[in-house]
Design a protein around this motif. Structure first.
Motif, PDB file in Angstrom:
ATOM      1  N   GLY A  82       0.811  -1.216   0.000  1.00 30.58           N
ATOM      2  CA  GLY A  82       0.000   0.000   0.000  1.00 30.58           C
ATOM      3  C   GLY A  82       0.839   1.259   0.000  1.00 30.58           C
ATOM      4  N   GLY A  83       0.224   2.345  -0.451  1.00 29.87           N
ATOM      5  CA  GLY A  83       0.898   3.638  -0.485  1.00 29.87           C
ATOM      6  C   GLY A  83       0.846   4.370   0.841  1.00 29.87           C
ATOM      7  N   TYR A 123      -9.738  -5.041  -4.507  1.00 27.37           N
ATOM      8  CA  TYR A 123     -10.354  -3.962  -3.731  1.00 27.37           C
ATOM      9  C   TYR A 123      -9.849  -2.634  -4.278  1.00 27.37           C
ATOM     10  CZ  TYR A 123     -12.250  -6.972  -0.042  1.00 27.37           C
ATOM     11  OH  TYR A 123     -12.971  -7.887   0.675  1.00 27.37           O
ATOM     12  N   ARG A 124     -10.685  -1.613  -4.255  1.00 24.64           N
ATOM     13  CA  ARG A 124     -10.282  -0.305  -4.790  1.00 24.64           C
ATOM     14  C   ARG A 124      -9.310   0.426  -3.871  1.00 24.64           C
ATOM     15  NH1 ARG A 124     -14.861   3.471  -6.942  1.00 24.64           N
ATOM     16  NH2 ARG A 124     -13.024   4.759  -7.202  1.00 24.64           N
ATOM     17  N   THR A 125      -9.474   0.280  -2.561  1.00 19.80           N
ATOM     18  CA  THR A 125      -8.673   1.040  -1.601  1.00 19.80           C
ATOM     19  C   THR A 125      -7.764   0.158  -0.761  1.00 19.80           C
ATOM     20  OG1 THR A 125     -10.320   2.791  -1.496  1.00 19.80           O
ATOM     21  CG2 THR A 125      -8.807   2.630   0.348  1.00 19.80           C
ATOM     22  N   ARG A 131      -5.186  -2.569   0.416  1.00 17.77           N
ATOM     23  CA  ARG A 131      -4.086  -3.286  -0.224  1.00 17.77           C
ATOM     24  C   ARG A 131      -3.568  -4.436   0.629  1.00 17.77           C
ATOM     25  NH1 ARG A 131      -6.052  -1.242  -3.928  1.00 17.77           N
ATOM     26  NH2 ARG A 131      -5.174   0.288  -5.335  1.00 17.77           N
ATOM     27  N   VAL A 183      -3.339   0.799   2.571  1.00 15.31           N
ATOM     28  CA  VAL A 183      -4.324   1.360   1.657  1.00 15.31           C
ATOM     29  C   VAL A 183      -3.615   2.013   0.476  1.00 15.31           C
ATOM     30  CG1 VAL A 183      -6.113   1.649   3.417  1.00 15.31           C
ATOM     31  CG2 VAL A 183      -4.490   3.489   3.018  1.00 15.31           C
ATOM     32  N   ARG A 184      -4.368   2.260  -0.580  1.00 17.48           N
ATOM     33  CA  ARG A 184      -3.811   2.812  -1.817  1.00 17.48           C
ATOM     34  C   ARG A 184      -3.115   4.143  -1.597  1.00 17.48           C
ATOM     35  NH1 ARG A 184      -6.457   6.133  -4.878  1.00 17.48           N
ATOM     36  NH2 ARG A 184      -8.479   5.571  -4.029  1.00 17.48           N
ATOM     37  N   ALA A 185      -3.725   5.020  -0.794  1.00 18.56           N
ATOM     38  CA  ALA A 185      -3.199   6.359  -0.512  1.00 18.56           C
ATOM     39  C   ALA A 185      -3.820   6.840   0.799  1.00 18.56           C
ATOM     40  CB  ALA A 185      -3.559   7.322  -1.654  1.00 18.56           C
ATOM     41  N   HIS A 222     -12.904   5.432  -1.098  1.00 13.48           N
ATOM     42  CA  HIS A 222     -12.180   5.180  -2.339  1.00 13.48           C
ATOM     43  C   HIS A 222     -11.440   6.405  -2.843  1.00 13.48           C
ATOM     44  CE1 HIS A 222     -15.090   1.640  -3.291  1.00 13.48           C
ATOM     45  NE2 HIS A 222     -14.143   1.285  -2.451  1.00 13.48           N
ATOM     46  N   GLN A 223     -11.940   7.587  -2.517  1.00  8.92           N
ATOM     47  CA  GLN A 223     -11.290   8.829  -2.940  1.00  8.92           C
ATOM     48  C   GLN A 223     -11.788   9.991  -2.110  1.00  8.92           C
ATOM     49  OE1 GLN A 223     -12.759   8.335  -7.000  1.00  8.92           O
ATOM     50  NE2 GLN A 223     -13.808  10.285  -6.832  1.00  8.92           N
TER      51      GLN A 223
END
Length: 189
Positions: free
Chosen positions: A102-103, A137-139, A141, A159-161, A185-186
Motif C-alpha cells: 500500500g501507499g 479492492y479499490r482502496t 491493499r 491502503v492505496r493512498a 475510495h477517494q
C-alpha cells in the motif's frame, strides 16, 4: 520622507488585503464536492476502554464508496485507536511497513486481546501474517497482524493512498461486538 510615505501606504494596503482574505468565505469550487457525501477526514480516531473480550475474526468487504475491515470480538468491546503512520508489532516494536502493501499505512490498535484467559490464541494469525485477501479492492491493499500483547492487538492496514476513514463499534451478533474500519475510495467527486 518619500520612502517613509511609500512604506506606510504599502503597510496599509497589505493590512487591508490580509483582512479581506481572512473574512472571505471559502469557495466550494476550490474544495470540490465530497465523494459519496463522505466527510470523515483522515485524522486519527480513538475511543473506548480496554476490554478482555478476545478477537475472534477479521474480515473485509467492498462497498460502492469505501472498503471495509471488520474486527469481531467474543464479547463487548469499545476501545480502538486508528491513525495513519508506521505500525509496530506488539511487544517487539518491529516496523510492519516493509511487509505491508500500500501507499499509506493505517495503524489499528484494538484495546482487546487476540488470546483467551489461558493465553491461547483466538485467531489463526502469527505476527506478520496477512489476515485478509484484498485482491481487487479499490482502496485496501493489505491487512497484516501485528500481534497482541498486554491486552492490545495491532494490525497494519495498507491502503492505496492517505484517504478519509471512519471507525465505529457495532453490537452483535448475540454477545459479540465489532469494530468497523471504513476507508473511502477517494476524496472528491
Amino acid at each position: 520622507m518619500r520612502i517613509r510615505r511609500t512604506m506606510a501606504a504599502l503597510v496599509v494596503a497589505l493590512t487591508a488585503l490580509l483582512a479581506g482574505a481572512a473574512t472571505a468565505a471559502p469557495s466550494t469550487a476550490a474544495t470540490g464536492t465530497p465523494y459519496c457525501g463522505i466527510t470523515w477526514g483522515s485524522g486519527g480516531k480513538a475511543a473506548g476502554a480496554l476490554s478482555s473480550a478476545p478477537l475472534g475474526a477479521v474480515r473485509t468487504g467492498r462497498h460502492a464508496c469505501y472498503d471495509r475491515v471488520v474486527f469481531e470480538f467474543n464479547g463487548k468491546v469499545t476501545g480502538y485507536s486508528v491513525r495513519y503512520g508506521e505500525t509496530y508489532t506488539e511487544g517487539e516494536g518491529r516496523a510492519l511497513s516493509p511487509y505491508t502493501a500500500g501507499g499509506a499505512l493505517l495503524r489499528v490498535s484494538l484495546r482487546a486481546p487476540a488470546y483467551d484467559d489461558r493465553h491461547a490464541a483466538t485467531v489463526p494469525y502469527r505476527v506478520g501474517d496477512h489476515a485478509a485477501n484484498v485482491l481487487r479492492y479499490r482502496t485496501l491493499r493489505d491487512v497484516v497482524f501485528g500481534g497482541s500483547f498486554e491486552g492490545y492487538t495491532t494490525f497494519a492496514v495498507g491502503v492505496r493512498a492517505r484517504l478519509p476513514f471512519r471507525v465505529f463499534v457495532l453490537a452483535g451478533p448475540g454477545t459479540h461486538s465489532r469494530i468497523v474500519l471504513d476507508v473511502a475510495h477517494q476524496w472528491q467527486q
